[in-house]
Design an enzyme around this catalytic site. Structure first.
Site, PDB file in Angstrom:
ATOM      1  N   CYS A 137       0.871  -1.172   0.000  1.00  0.00           N
ATOM      2  CA  CYS A 137       0.000   0.000   0.000  1.00  0.00           C
ATOM      3  C   CYS A 137       0.911   1.227   0.000  1.00  0.00           C
ATOM      4  O   CYS A 137       2.133   1.103  -0.112  1.00  0.00           O
ATOM      5  CB  CYS A 137      -0.966   0.002   1.181  1.00  0.00           C
ATOM      6  N   ASN A 191       2.582   1.503   4.114  1.00  0.00           N
ATOM      7  CA  ASN A 191       2.851   0.293   4.890  1.00  0.00           C
ATOM      8  C   ASN A 191       2.625   0.500   6.390  1.00  0.00           C
ATOM      9  O   ASN A 191       3.315  -0.039   7.218  1.00  0.00           O
ATOM     10  CB  ASN A 191       4.272  -0.219   4.610  1.00  0.00           C
ATOM     11  N   CYS A 201      -1.034   0.923   7.384  1.00  0.00           N
ATOM     12  CA  CYS A 201      -2.452   0.605   7.607  1.00  0.00           C
ATOM     13  C   CYS A 201      -2.874  -0.649   6.844  1.00  0.00           C
ATOM     14  O   CYS A 201      -2.965  -1.728   7.417  1.00  0.00           O
ATOM     15  CB  CYS A 201      -3.352   1.778   7.201  1.00  0.00           C
ATOM     16  N   ARG A 202      -3.144  -0.492   5.558  1.00  0.00           N
ATOM     17  CA  ARG A 202      -3.763  -1.579   4.789  1.00  0.00           C
ATOM     18  C   ARG A 202      -2.855  -2.775   4.564  1.00  0.00           C
ATOM     19  O   ARG A 202      -3.276  -3.919   4.777  1.00  0.00           O
ATOM     20  CB  ARG A 202      -4.246  -1.047   3.437  1.00  0.00           C
ATOM     21  N   SER A 203      -1.624  -2.551   4.118  1.00  0.00           N
ATOM     22  CA  SER A 203      -0.780  -3.712   3.814  1.00  0.00           C
ATOM     23  C   SER A 203      -0.348  -4.483   5.064  1.00  0.00           C
ATOM     24  O   SER A 203      -0.373  -5.713   5.044  1.00  0.00           O
ATOM     25  CB  SER A 203       0.415  -3.340   2.928  1.00  0.00           C
ATOM     26  N   ASP A 220      -7.948   4.019   1.601  1.00  0.00           N
ATOM     27  CA  ASP A 220      -6.915   4.286   2.606  1.00  0.00           C
ATOM     28  C   ASP A 220      -7.566   4.908   3.835  1.00  0.00           C
ATOM     29  O   ASP A 220      -8.006   6.058   3.798  1.00  0.00           O
ATOM     30  CB  ASP A 220      -5.854   5.217   2.029  1.00  0.00           C
TER      31      ASP A 220
END
Length: 154
Positions: A8, A11, A13-15, A120
């Site tokens: 993401c 690196n 939050c999402r990933s 995001d």
């Protein structure tokens, strides 16, 4: 074990959430896969998971350890089995800045119905929505991997 990468923007939050959730589900499914996560930008390098995402993971009973944001390298891509990105912006950066194979690098939602980009939450604040969508997408990725492994064992 085969390596899956989640990327993401930063690196934080999402990933990392995808990495944690995928690894948990892969272990539960006895899959011969593990995941790692990386950033596509330099902005958050060395930072831990963003505090509101940590809170959301904890609230969902998902345990995790300290994380340190890292930037994706070409070597990371080359050594992976598959790579999943979160949104159209990630896709543009990935395919313009790296030698990324479109058969190996896909949107995280590529096997999921009714989900497109994973937004995001750093911008939207909708951490639970992101966790829910990542959970669905990782379930669908694992189902795909199980089907592919069973085909190759025949």
């Amino acid at each position: 074990m085969k390596k899956i990468i989640f990327v993401c923007h930063g690196n934080i939050c999402r990933s990392p959430a995808s990495e944690i959730i995928f690894n948990l589900k892969a272990r539960e499914s006895n899959l011969d896969f593990y995941s790692v996560s990386f950033a596509l930008s330099d902005e958050e390098i060395s930072n831990d998971i963003y505090p509101p995402m940590k809170t959301c993971l904890k609230n969902n009973g998902i345990s995790f350890s300290k994380h340190e944001a890292r930037k994706l390298t070409q070597e990371d891509i080359d050594s992976s089995f598959l790579l999943f990105y979160m949104d159209k912006s990630n896709e543009r950066i990935l395919f313009s800045n790296y030698k990324a194979d479109k058969n190996k690098c896909m949107k995280i939602s590529c096997f999921s119905k009714n989900i497109d980009d994973i937004e995001d939450p750093w911008y939207t604040g909708r951490y639970q929505k992101v966790i829910d969508e990542i959970s669905i997408c990782t379930d669908d990725i694992i189902s795909y991997l199980i089907k592919e492994e069973s085909k190759s064992q025949l």
